[in-house]
Design a protein around this motif. Structure first.
Motif, mmCIF file in Angstrom:
data_model
loop_
_atom_site.group_PDB
_atom_site.id
_atom_site.type_symbol
_atom_site.label_atom_id
_atom_site.label_comp_id
_atom_site.label_asym_id
_atom_site.label_seq_id
_atom_site.Cartn_x
_atom_site.Cartn_y
_atom_site.Cartn_z
ATOM 1 N N UNK A 124 96.724 -103.858 -67.757
ATOM 2 C CA UNK A 124 98.103 -103.801 -68.273
ATOM 3 C C UNK A 124 98.104 -103.384 -69.744
ATOM 4 N N UNK A 125 97.124 -103.861 -70.494
ATOM 5 C CA UNK A 125 97.048 -103.518 -71.927
ATOM 6 C C UNK A 125 96.772 -102.033 -72.106
ATOM 7 N N UNK A 126 95.805 -101.501 -71.325
ATOM 8 C CA UNK A 126 95.484 -100.072 -71.425
ATOM 9 C C UNK A 126 96.671 -99.211 -71.002
ATOM 10 N N UNK A 127 97.397 -99.644 -69.969
ATOM 11 C CA UNK A 127 98.556 -98.876 -69.507
ATOM 12 C C UNK A 127 99.649 -98.859 -70.571
ATOM 13 N N UNK A 128 99.857 -99.967 -71.282
ATOM 14 C CA UNK A 128 100.859 -99.990 -72.356
ATOM 15 C C UNK A 128 100.477 -99.016 -73.466
ATOM 16 N N UNK A 129 99.210 -99.033 -73.887
ATOM 17 C CA UNK A 129 98.793 -98.133 -74.961
ATOM 18 C C UNK A 129 98.950 -96.671 -74.538
ATOM 19 N N UNK A 130 98.555 -96.358 -73.281
ATOM 20 C CA UNK A 130 98.695 -94.976 -72.812
ATOM 21 C C UNK A 130 100.159 -94.570 -72.748
ATOM 22 N N UNK A 131 101.050 -95.485 -72.339
ATOM 23 C CA UNK A 131 102.476 -95.172 -72.253
ATOM 24 C C UNK A 131 103.062 -94.983 -73.644
ATOM 25 N N UNK A 132 102.672 -95.840 -74.612
ATOM 26 C CA UNK A 132 103.157 -95.679 -75.983
ATOM 27 C C UNK A 132 102.774 -94.316 -76.539
ATOM 28 N N UNK A 162 97.727 -108.747 -76.480
ATOM 29 C CA UNK A 162 97.774 -109.142 -75.067
ATOM 30 C C UNK A 162 98.997 -108.568 -74.351
ATOM 31 N N UNK A 163 99.863 -107.833 -75.067
ATOM 32 C CA UNK A 163 101.016 -107.210 -74.414
ATOM 33 C C UNK A 163 100.534 -106.126 -73.449
ATOM 34 N N UNK A 164 101.226 -105.967 -72.349
ATOM 35 C CA UNK A 164 100.857 -104.933 -71.385
ATOM 36 C C UNK A 164 102.030 -104.588 -70.492
ATOM 37 N N UNK A 165 101.883 -103.464 -69.785
ATOM 38 C CA UNK A 165 102.895 -103.023 -68.818
ATOM 39 C C UNK A 165 102.413 -103.402 -67.431
ATOM 40 N N UNK A 166 103.240 -104.133 -66.695
ATOM 41 C CA UNK A 166 102.893 -104.576 -65.354
ATOM 42 C C UNK A 166 103.715 -103.788 -64.339
ATOM 43 N N UNK A 167 103.016 -103.200 -63.365
ATOM 44 C CA UNK A 167 103.654 -102.455 -62.279
ATOM 45 C C UNK A 167 103.543 -103.302 -61.023
ATOM 46 N N UNK A 168 104.690 -103.577 -60.403
ATOM 47 C CA UNK A 168 104.704 -104.342 -59.158
ATOM 48 C C UNK A 168 105.438 -103.528 -58.099
ATOM 49 N N UNK A 169 104.860 -103.466 -56.899
ATOM 50 C CA UNK A 169 105.405 -102.630 -55.831
ATOM 51 C C UNK A 169 105.320 -103.392 -54.514
ATOM 52 N N UNK A 170 106.143 -102.937 -53.568
ATOM 53 C CA UNK A 170 105.994 -103.385 -52.177
ATOM 54 C C UNK A 170 106.451 -102.240 -51.280
ATOM 55 N N UNK A 171 105.693 -102.024 -50.207
ATOM 56 C CA UNK A 171 105.938 -100.911 -49.291
ATOM 57 C C UNK A 171 106.455 -101.392 -47.933
ATOM 58 N N UNK A 172 106.591 -102.704 -47.765
ATOM 59 C CA UNK A 172 107.101 -103.246 -46.506
ATOM 60 C C UNK A 172 108.183 -104.272 -46.838
ATOM 61 N N UNK A 173 109.205 -104.267 -46.046
ATOM 62 C CA UNK A 173 110.325 -105.161 -46.317
ATOM 63 C C UNK A 173 109.954 -106.627 -46.141
ATOM 64 N N UNK A 174 108.920 -106.881 -45.338
ATOM 65 C CA UNK A 174 108.556 -108.271 -45.054
ATOM 66 C C UNK A 174 107.630 -108.880 -46.100
ATOM 67 N N UNK A 175 107.192 -108.103 -47.065
ATOM 68 C CA UNK A 175 106.257 -108.610 -48.070
ATOM 69 C C UNK A 175 106.964 -108.776 -49.408
#
Length: 1074
Positions: free
Chosen positions: A181-189, A944-957
């Motif tokens: 998450x930390x690396x993703x935040x730096x890359x996005x910035x 310790x700040x970071x970007x968190x990506x959360x996904x779901x591909x099924x309606x039951x999860x």
């Protein structure tokens, strides 16, 4: 897209091998961008001798650029050219670590030229790569430059080829999901944030780190300061006592300084008396030496007489030693001769013993021969047993024939009995073999076996066909061929469940993986069956090379399972050969050009190089089969079950039971008759054995008598002549005795010589002893007369040494110059205390003892205590100043942190909300859910700040965080692609590159993602976008703003200088008209 509607580019086409002269001139612009190109977009990429290219030029469009081509044609080579041409590191590509590896094979150098759009004038960057020294030459606008200058120019245009959010090559696609998450935040910035956002973040992390350090330093210094003050307060009384003791020690030092001077004065007076006594001692010493002169002459005379006597004694000693050595040699010779006589007598004794043993053996052998002959004579009267043995053999043959008849009848009865229950037994055997396969699955894959039991209990919950793990439903026709199937199909698929419908598979995975937390594999069969798909060439054409079958013909499997294996692993097109195939493997690879083949014990994989078109093959040994060794004939099992259902009838069962009972009774009678025959057979065989032993014993006796007679004759011939041997022995002993006599005579002579020399030595020793006694008496007389001299001389030396020592000590303590004998005047003027001290040694010693006693009362004190007290006082003062400075610095850092946090966190939250809004919209359009948020466990820990990506591909999860482990490869690819697209409209970078990210997607998701990419990348305010893919689905929706670049490569391609776009368009137009 119609060719007449194709959008015109702002560039000249490459018509020869010279570099093109391109000028970006603004055509229609609504947003301050020339022709849709933003600042830093790529106008042209020219490659020479780079990877697969000899010379090629690529002219991308300002929006979405689809680079399409088959694998190995050079799509990723364009990505490599962009990275290396813009001063990127080779580690970004994940291919080779040396830049020289990107030059085409066989060439000594290669080059990449990239033209970037810039409002003030296009920027042309040229990089020439040398293979020999792995170095690069850089040029900016055709002028030589340095790599640092190129990096600065690229950075000014906001190009970041090392940022995975902007530049995602093929080898790094999997690493995007592995980013924290930390690396993703730096890359996005870096990618979409304003330039100062990442700088503020770095400053915040630096300030926070320094703030923590300062807080710890201030806390430590305050604690240390308090402890130092407490320790000094405790030591204050000890310091006061120390100074009282020091005053007593100073007085002791003054006394000790005066005491040497007093001792010096006393010693100087004694020295004067010693000098007078020394002169008197010299006179006495001279008279003593004159009186001792006659005695010394007499001692020298005695010593001259002793010298020749000692020399004679040495010579006599040497003679005695020599005589003793010769006596020892003769004694050793006598011992040797005695041993020689003993050896001769021992040889005689051995011969006598040997002859006695021979006579004894002869007598013993003669007795044995007589006994054997007597036993043979007793057996001679017995009749011949051969006819009896033949009669017994005839009876045995008859019994064997009767037993054979009974065995045949018994076999017939068993066959009849087996036919009654054979079908049921065979079906049980098939069930047992199936159980063996299930046991292997349970022992190796416990989760898969648990899911299998759940499936069998809940099969009615699924609409389509659901097949158990492939290792259970695949039936190899010949167990010898199981190794080919297991080597070709991965283990993960062998334990996978096969589904006919997608919704059934999702329902199954929701239950076993999400609910029961089981690790299982599932696959879905193709919608169109591939199980009957023919091979690429008939098997008859492969038989001359030793091939006997394709993999598909070696095993049986249900329709959907076989369809999946043909689609995924081409089992219908992989031939299996023999040892003949291996013997001619080079010709097989060269002529057939098949991608994979099997020989008797090896697997061969054949690939064609993407760069040189050379064929490369690799082979590996086949491992023994583990799971498919049990063969079950499915047709036979179904047939037996059908027959068993048809034949189970009450009347049939009753008849079968009566038939079996009759058979059992007849078999019991046969077994009883067989037992009687066996007993008669054993009796006859025992009688035959007895007769055969009797016949063989007579033959053995005759052989033993013959052997013993031969041994007797041999012993009689080996007679020993003891008389001759005794005479020879006596002669040898006499000769040795004669030699002993001669040796003894020489031995006696040497002994006599030794005795005579010893007597002479004794006489000389007595004479020497008398002279030595006389010499000792004379020396004693001289010594007595010189004792007085020695004592006086020693007294003189001692007094002189004492005088010098006292003088040196007084000089050192009183700081006197050499040769000075009076006390310096300055010692009297040091202080009034020095002059007031006593002048005699007794008074000085008394005062010293008193002062020392007082000083000793102050115990437990030392200089270190006072030094530590003073040092700590100085430290306390310095520490108070440092604590004030650090406190002020901490207050300043906290103020800076508050200002930087306000400038960083609020814009960052707004940016993440914008990304989340687009990311969520993209997922909702795909009937899925996803969100992006700013994650931090502690608001003050900025690292310790970071970007968190959360996904779901099924309606039951539920929503799950994007990780390399939870989602599948296709799901990670979709999430990565949509996140990058969410950045597209926000991105301040001039272009973005994504290489083959759609490879793991299923067709439905790939189509949805493609529509999102086209819609987003072709928008109004978006930057340039490069999308590389080896394939595209059919009937996709395209946009007018897209640019499609088709990459072809091969030996029949036209050289770049012969290609004409106008001629190609004319030819295509004519074909459309016709």
């Amino acid at each position: 897209m119609d060719l007449s509607q194709k959008r015109k580019r702002i560039s000249h086409e490459l018509t020869n091998s010279q570099p093109s002269r391109r000028v970006a001139a603004p055509c229609c612009s609504t947003n301050g961008q020339a022709g849709g190109f933003v600042e830093g977009s790529i106008l042209r990429i020219t490659m020479r001798n780079f990877l697969t290219y000899d010379h090629s030029e690529v002219s991308p469009g300002p929006k979405l650029n689809m680079i399409v081509g088959a694998n190995g044609t050079g799509k990723s080579s364009i990505v490599c050219a962009i990275c290396l041409g813009l001063a990127g590191k080779t580690a970004v590509l994940g291919r080779g670590d040396k830049v020289g590896l990107y030059v085409k094979r066989g060439c000594s150098k290669g080059s990449v030229e990239i033209e970037l759009y810039r409002a003030s004038g296009n920027l042309i960057i040229t990089r020439e790569i040398q293979v020999e020294n792995n170095q690069s030459t850089w040029m900016l606008n055709k002028k030589h430059s340095s790599q640092r200058a190129v990096e600065e120019a690229v950075k000014e245009l906001h190009i970041q080829v090392g940022n995975l959010c902007q530049f995602l090559p093929q080898e790094k696609v999997g690493e995007f999901a592995k980013m924290s998450k930390i690396e993703l935040l730096e890359a996005t910035e870096k990618s979409v944030g304003p330039p100062e956002m990442y700088e503020f973040h770095c400053e915040l992390k630096t300030f926070r780190s320094k703030e923590r350090d300062l807080e710890n330093v201030c806390k430590e210094k305050a604690n240390f300061l308090e402890k130092a003050r407490q320790r000094n307060e405790r030591n204050k009384l000890d310091v006061e006592r120390y100074y009282m003791k020091k005053r007593h020690l100073d007085r002791i030092q003054m006394l000790e300084k005066k005491k040497p001077w007093v001792e010096y004065e006393t010693a100087r007076k004694e020295l004067e008396g010693v000098k007078k006594e020394r002169e008197e001692m010299k006179k006495k010493l001279k008279s003593l030496k004159e009186a001792q002169e006659p005695l010394l002459r007499k001692i020298r005379s005695v010593e001259s007489q002793l010298q020749p006597i000692e020399q004679q004694m040495k010579e006599l000693t040497a003679g005695i030693r020599d005589a003793s050595q010769k006596c020892k040699q003769k004694h050793d010779q006598l011992e040797y001769r005695n041993k020689e006589v003993d050896d001769i007598r021992q040889d005689l004794s051995l011969k006598q013993t040997e002859e006695a043993d021979r006579q004894k053996r002869i007598g013993h052998t003669q007795l044995m021969i007589k006994d054997l002959q007597k036993e043979l004579q007793n057996m001679g009267s017995m009749e011949d047993v051969t006819p009896q043995i033949e009669a017994v053999n005839a009876d045995l043959r008859k019994i064997q024939e009767e037993k054979a008849k009974l065995e045949g009848e018994m076999l017939d009865l068993r066959r009849d009995k087996d036919e009654a229950f054979g079908e049921l037994n065979r079906n049980r055997s098939l069930d047992d073999m199936m159980k063996v396969k299930e046991d292997k699955l349970r022992n190796r894959f416990r989760d898969t076996y648990t899911a299998l039991k759940w499936l069998r209990d809940n099969r009615d919950r699924f609409e389509g066909n659901v097949y158990e793990p492939m290792m259970l439903v695949i039936n190899v026709r010949d167990t010898r061929h199981a190794k080919y199937i297991e080597s070709h199909i991965p283990l993960n698929d062998l334990r996978a469940f096969v589904f006919q419908r997608q919704e059934d598979m999702e329902k199954f995975m929701t239950e076993v993986r999400d609910t029961q937390r089981l690790r299982v594999n599932t696959v879905i069969a193709p919608e169109e069956s591939c199980s009957k798909r023919p091979p690429s060439r008939p098997l008859e054409t492969l038989k001359p090379y030793g091939f006997f079958s394709y993999l598909r013909e070696l095993f049986d499997a249900p329709e959907e399972v076989m369809s999946y294996l043909c689609y995924q692993y081409k089992v219908n097109d992989v031939p299996v050969g023999t040892e003949k195939t291996k013997s001619m493997i080079e010709m097989v690879i060269r002529e057939l050009q098949m991608r994979m083949i099997y020989t008797a014990e090896e697997k061969y994989t054949v690939k064609k190089s993407n760069y040189s078109s050379n064929v490369v093959s690799s082979n590996s040994a086949l491992r023994p089969s583990q799971f498919l060794t049990t063969t079950i004939d499915a047709d036979e099992r179904s047939q037996l079950e059908e027959q068993l259902r048809y034949r189970i009838d009450a009347s049939l069962i009753s008849a079968a039971e009566r038939q079996v009972q009759s058979i059992d009774q007849r078999m019991a009678a046969i077994r009883e008759q067989q037992a009687k025959l066996d007993r008669r057979d054993n009796e006859l065989r025992a009688n035959k054995k007895k007769l055969s032993e009797l016949k063989g014993k007579k033959r053995q006796l005759e052989q033993k008598i013959s052997t013993k007679q031969d041994s007797l004759r041999q012993m009689q011939q080996n007679k020993i002549n003891l008389q001759a041997i005794e005479e020879e022995t006596n002669a040898k002993i006499a000769a040795v005795n004669n030699k002993k006599v001669a040796i003894m005579e020489e031995y006696l002579g040497h002994m006599q010589m030794k005795a005579r020399l010893s007597m002479d030595k004794v006489y000389l020793a007595l004479q020497s002893a008398g002279l030595s006694a006389e010499k000792t008496k004379l020396e004693t007389d001289c010594r007595d007369s010189s004792v007085v001299y020695t004592k006086l001389d020693q007294a003189k030396n001692n007094l002189l040494a004492t005088c010098k020592t006292l003088m040196r000590r007084a000089s050192e303590i009183c700081n006197m110059t050499p040769g000075e004998t009076a006390v310096p005047e300055e010692l009297h003027a040091v202080s009034s205390a020095f002059s007031q001290l006593p002048d005699t040694l007794d008074e000085i010693d008394a005062m010293l003892n008193e002062e020392k006693t007082r000083a000793e009362c102050f115990t437990g004190l030392s200089d270190a205590v006072v030094e530590e007290y003073n040092r700590r006082e100085r430290e306390i003062q310095n520490m108070e100043k440092e604590l004030d400075d650090k406190t002020n610095a901490l207050r300043t850092y906290r103020q800076n942190i508050a200002e930087a946090k306000e400038c960083w966190l609020n814009p960052l939250k707004l940016l993440v909300e914008q990304i989340n809004e687009r990311f969520s919209d993209f997922f909702r359009s795909m009937q899925c859910a996803g969100e992006v948020d700013l994650h931090s466990e502690n608001e003050e820990e900025y690292d310790k700040y970071g970007i968190r990506i959360r996904v779901k591909f099924r309606s039951s999860t539920e929503l799950h965080e994007l990780t390399p482990h939870h989602q599948s490869g296709g799901e990670r690819s979709v999430s990565t692609m949509l996140y990058l697209m969410a950045l597209q409209e926000l991105n301040r970078c001039p272009f973005r590159v994504v290489d083959e990210i759609n490879q793991g997607m299923d067709p439905v998701n790939e189509r949805r993602v493609f529509d999102i990419v086209v819609r987003t990348a072709c928008g109004v305010n978006t930057s340039q976008y490069f999308f590389i893919t080896p394939k595209l689905l059919q009937n996709l929706q395209y946009a007018e703003q897209m640019t499609i670049l088709c990459v072809h490569n091969g030996p029949y391609m036209l050289p770049p200088n012969k290609w004409s776009e106008k001629a190609f368009i004319r030819c295509a137009t004519r074909r459309q008209i016709s």
